[in-house]
Write an enzyme that holds these catalytic residues in place. Structure first.
Site, PDB file in Angstrom:
ATOM      1  N   HIS A 166       0.838  -1.209   0.000  1.00 30.23           N
ATOM      2  CA  HIS A 166       0.000   0.000   0.000  1.00 30.23           C
ATOM      3  C   HIS A 166       0.870   1.254   0.000  1.00 30.23           C
ATOM      4  O   HIS A 166       1.482   1.598   1.004  1.00 30.23           O
ATOM      5  CB  HIS A 166      -0.916   0.015   1.231  1.00 30.23           C
ATOM      6  CG  HIS A 166      -1.913   1.109   1.223  1.00 30.23           C
ATOM      7  ND1 HIS A 166      -3.283   0.909   1.266  1.00 30.23           N
ATOM      8  CD2 HIS A 166      -1.761   2.474   1.159  1.00 30.23           C
ATOM      9  CE1 HIS A 166      -3.909   2.069   1.253  1.00 30.23           C
ATOM     10  NE2 HIS A 166      -3.008   3.045   1.183  1.00 30.23           N
ATOM     11  N   HIS A 179       1.176   5.358  -2.172  1.00 27.15           N
ATOM     12  CA  HIS A 179       0.670   6.308  -3.170  1.00 27.15           C
ATOM     13  C   HIS A 179       1.884   6.852  -3.920  1.00 27.15           C
ATOM     14  O   HIS A 179       2.456   7.872  -3.520  1.00 27.15           O
ATOM     15  CB  HIS A 179      -0.081   7.447  -2.484  1.00 27.15           C
ATOM     16  CG  HIS A 179      -1.265   6.988  -1.688  1.00 27.15           C
ATOM     17  ND1 HIS A 179      -2.562   7.248  -2.074  1.00 27.15           N
ATOM     18  CD2 HIS A 179      -1.363   6.277  -0.539  1.00 27.15           C
ATOM     19  CE1 HIS A 179      -3.395   6.706  -1.180  1.00 27.15           C
ATOM     20  NE2 HIS A 179      -2.682   6.120  -0.245  1.00 27.15           N
ATOM     21  N   GLN A 233      -9.378   9.914  -4.671  1.00 26.67           N
ATOM     22  CA  GLN A 233      -8.993  10.626  -3.441  1.00 26.67           C
ATOM     23  C   GLN A 233     -10.078  11.572  -2.931  1.00 26.67           C
ATOM     24  O   GLN A 233     -10.269  11.735  -1.746  1.00 26.67           O
ATOM     25  CB  GLN A 233      -7.688  11.398  -3.676  1.00 26.67           C
ATOM     26  CG  GLN A 233      -7.215  12.230  -2.501  1.00 26.67           C
ATOM     27  CD  GLN A 233      -6.763  11.392  -1.319  1.00 26.67           C
ATOM     28  OE1 GLN A 233      -5.662  10.882  -1.291  1.00 26.67           O
ATOM     29  NE2 GLN A 233      -7.641  11.253  -0.319  1.00 26.67           N
ATOM     30  N   HIS A 267      -9.780   2.405   0.388  1.00 23.12           N
ATOM     31  CA  HIS A 267      -9.408   3.187   1.571  1.00 23.12           C
ATOM     32  C   HIS A 267     -10.665   3.227   2.430  1.00 23.12           C
ATOM     33  O   HIS A 267     -11.615   3.933   2.097  1.00 23.12           O
ATOM     34  CB  HIS A 267      -8.993   4.602   1.181  1.00 23.12           C
ATOM     35  CG  HIS A 267      -7.567   4.718   0.803  1.00 23.12           C
ATOM     36  ND1 HIS A 267      -7.054   4.077  -0.282  1.00 23.12           N
ATOM     37  CD2 HIS A 267      -6.528   5.379   1.388  1.00 23.12           C
ATOM     38  CE1 HIS A 267      -5.748   4.346  -0.360  1.00 23.12           C
ATOM     39  NE2 HIS A 267      -5.408   5.132   0.644  1.00 23.12           N
ATOM     40  N   GLU A 304     -10.878   5.429   7.164  1.00 24.43           N
ATOM     41  CA  GLU A 304      -9.623   5.985   7.691  1.00 24.43           C
ATOM     42  C   GLU A 304      -9.966   7.274   8.450  1.00 24.43           C
ATOM     43  O   GLU A 304      -9.736   8.391   7.991  1.00 24.43           O
ATOM     44  CB  GLU A 304      -8.637   6.276   6.544  1.00 24.43           C
ATOM     45  CG  GLU A 304      -7.248   6.639   7.067  1.00 24.43           C
ATOM     46  CD  GLU A 304      -6.287   7.054   5.968  1.00 24.43           C
ATOM     47  OE1 GLU A 304      -6.718   7.267   4.811  1.00 24.43           O
ATOM     48  OE2 GLU A 304      -5.089   7.186   6.279  1.00 24.43           O
ATOM     49  N   ASP A 313       2.424   3.366   2.884  1.00 25.72           N
ATOM     50  CA  ASP A 313       1.399   4.358   2.552  1.00 25.72           C
ATOM     51  C   ASP A 313       2.005   5.586   1.865  1.00 25.72           C
ATOM     52  O   ASP A 313       1.501   6.016   0.832  1.00 25.72           O
ATOM     53  CB  ASP A 313       0.595   4.769   3.793  1.00 25.72           C
ATOM     54  CG  ASP A 313      -0.801   5.301   3.483  1.00 25.72           C
ATOM     55  OD1 ASP A 313      -1.241   5.189   2.328  1.00 25.72           O
ATOM     56  OD2 ASP A 313      -1.445   5.829   4.407  1.00 25.72           O
ATOM     57  N   TRP A 372       0.942  13.560   3.575  1.00 28.12           N
ATOM     58  CA  TRP A 372       0.394  12.778   4.688  1.00 28.12           C
ATOM     59  C   TRP A 372       1.467  12.232   5.616  1.00 28.12           C
ATOM     60  O   TRP A 372       1.167  11.703   6.671  1.00 28.12           O
ATOM     61  CB  TRP A 372      -0.452  11.622   4.138  1.00 28.12           C
ATOM     62  CG  TRP A 372      -1.648  12.105   3.418  1.00 28.12           C
ATOM     63  CD1 TRP A 372      -2.850  12.437   3.974  1.00 28.12           C
ATOM     64  CD2 TRP A 372      -1.780  12.337   2.006  1.00 28.12           C
ATOM     65  NE1 TRP A 372      -3.713  12.857   2.995  1.00 28.12           N
ATOM     66  CE2 TRP A 372      -3.090  12.796   1.782  1.00 28.12           C
ATOM     67  CE3 TRP A 372      -0.939  12.177   0.911  1.00 28.12           C
ATOM     68  CZ2 TRP A 372      -3.570  13.117   0.514  1.00 28.12           C
ATOM     69  CZ3 TRP A 372      -1.393  12.490  -0.352  1.00 28.12           C
ATOM     70  CH2 TRP A 372      -2.700  12.964  -0.543  1.00 28.12           C
TER      71      TRP A 372
HETATM   72  N1  17E Z   1      -4.825   9.553   0.890  1.00 23.82           N
HETATM   73  C1  17E Z   1      -5.669   9.060   1.824  1.00 23.82           C
HETATM   74  O1  17E Z   1      -6.895   9.197   1.673  1.00 23.82           O
HETATM   75  N2  17E Z   1      -5.177   8.437   2.905  1.00 23.82           N
HETATM   76  C2  17E Z   1      -3.879   8.306   3.057  1.00 23.82           C
HETATM   77  N3  17E Z   1      -3.413   7.690   4.142  1.00 23.82           N
HETATM   78  C3  17E Z   1      -2.992   8.805   2.089  1.00 23.82           C
HETATM   79  C4  17E Z   1      -3.517   9.416   1.004  1.00 23.82           C
HETATM   80  C5  17E Z   1      -1.552   8.642   2.265  1.00 23.82           C
HETATM   81 FE   FE2 Z   2      -3.422   5.117   1.620  1.00 21.83          FE
END
Ligand code: 17E
Ligand code: FE2
Length: 411
Positions: A55, A57, A150, A208, A211, A307, A313
């Site tokens: 995982h 980006h 996103q 995702h 989170e 990540d 982030w």
């Molecule tokens: N975008 C997101 O939604 N969550 C993350 N942890 C990262 C990017 C790194």
């Molecule tokens: Fe992520």
């Protein structure tokens, strides 16, 4: 070619590894070199299947502070910072950063990467660039691409169409971000859309999912239910799932049954989520990581990802998964002897299941001769001493080498 004296996956007795035509042809003790065969003595070092980044980006990596730093340290400010950087994306910019990241990863023994790529961009610039790079870099690293919305599927203009376009362009997996959609209804609809899109196009899924520290964020049950009902099962992965940290135990007890029936995989990102979560807590502050220990105990597959490398982030990262495992074991309280010794599985075999690598992965006769050599005899020591990856071998060829650092204590 013959690699001698390998301690494979914490074995106590060494074996030899013969490689022919890029495949493992024999793995056994005391193989006799054939006439003229090249021999490399691995000197009783730990040999593992390659590390896997399950995982990351890649499209956002190496952009921290450009144009602004994430000052609150929240996921949501990160998304705002990235949105500003997105305006400046170009093919060249992405190519240069991704190539740098892949080399960092290569130096640390990573040969497989699942990257999320933001498709909330009307031009799909990053998706196009990553699809090119996936092909160009395939001898060095296998890249899997997730079409990742996103800024939402229902909550972003043309979000559904962008997802469909990304799949048509060649994304390997379908993503979603239910906790970022405007409403709970949108979040359910976005998951139905994403899993149907994957089922119709025979793609994997990596969401995702939840989170956020909101105990009411319940995307996971929808992901698992659709995985079961559509027959997608372990083609589906729930990443992050940090809200599960905050769910009440009675709900988790009920949820666990569905999770097991659904056979979905989990990815936790211990470095990044310890940094991003708990940001609206005073004290006590939640750790904000999913229930890795409990999921593992139930036989559910969990892997660990980095990540981010130096982006909105996460302001750190060097392409090594060692710190990810190290942090994961601490924050999930998985520090028993066997838990430490076997923790390489979070970034090897468990991740291989998530990525559906099947028989392309593993130190087994007949499979591609991909492996790494660490400067230690077992993974407990490797983790504790932060041992170098001495050698990364892909299809029988060494693609990265490190020399152990040398220090003299002068007393
Ligand atoms: N975008 C997101 O939604 N969550 C993350 N942890 C990262 C990017 C790194
Ligand atoms: Fe992520």
């Amino acid at each position: 070619m013959l690699f001698r004296n390998a301690l494979i996956e914490n074995a106590q007795a060494p074996v030899d590894i013969r490689v022919e035509n890029g495949l493992f042809s024999a793995i056994a003790p005391n193989l006799a070199p054939e006439n003229g065969e090249e021999v490399i003595d691995l000197g009783r070092k730990l040999v593992l299947p390659p590390f896997i980044e399950s995982h990351v980006h890649l499209d956002t990596c190496l952009t921290a502070g450009d144009p602004v730093w994430n000052m609150s340290g929240t996921l949501f400010e990160g998304i705002e910072c990235w949105s500003k950087r997105k305006d400046k994306l170009s093919r060249e910019d992405i190519r240069e950063r991704v190539q740098r990241c892949v080399r960092l990863y290569a130096a640390n023994g990573i040969q497989f990467i699942r990257t999320h790529v933001d498709v909330t961009d009307p031009k799909l610039t990053a998706m196009q660039a990553l699809i090119e790079l996936r092909e160009e870099l395939k001898d060095k690293v296998e890249i899997q691409i997730v079409a990742f919305p996103q800024e939402g599927i229902l909550s972003y203009p043309n979000g559904k169409k962008l997802m469909e376009d990304a799949v048509a362009m060649g994304a390997d997996c379908v993503g979603a971000i239910p906790h970022f959609e405007f409403t709970r209804e949108y979040s359910v609809e976005s998951l139905n859309f994403a899993l149907n899109l994957a089922a119709e196009n025979d793609k994997l899924v990596d969401v995702h999912c939840d989170e956020i520290d909101d105990e009411a964020s319940r995307g996971l049950e929808t992901v698992a239910a659709r995985a079961l009902e559509l027959g997608l099962f372990d083609k589906v992965t729930a990443s992050h799932t940090t809200a599960m940290h905050s769910y009440n135990n009675a709900y988790v007890l009920r949820l666990m049954r569905l999770l097991k029936m659904s056979k979905i995989n989990f990815v936790a990102n211990p470095l990044v989520n310890t940094h991003l979560q708990g940001r609206v807590d005073t004290y006590p502050k939640r750790r904000g990581i999913t229930r890795v220990k409990e999921l593992t105990a139930e036989g559910i597959n969990v892997s660990f990802g980095h990540d981010d490398i130096f982006d909105p982030w996460y302001p750190m990262g060097n392409g090594s998964l060692r710190d990810v495992v190290f942090m994961g074991l601490h924050v999930c309280q998985m520090m028993g002897y066997e838990e430490i010794m076997n923790s390489y599985r979070f970034i090897t075999t468990n991740a291989a299941r998530t990525l559906h690598l099947g028989e392309r992965y593993g130190i087994v006769e007949g499979r591609p001769a991909n492996f790494i050599v660490l400067d230690a005899e077992n993974y407990y020591d490797a983790l504790n001493r932060n041992s170098a990856v001495l050698r990364s071998v892909r299809a029988g060829k060494t693609i990265a080498e490190s020399k152990p650092a040398e220090t003299s204590v002068l007393f």
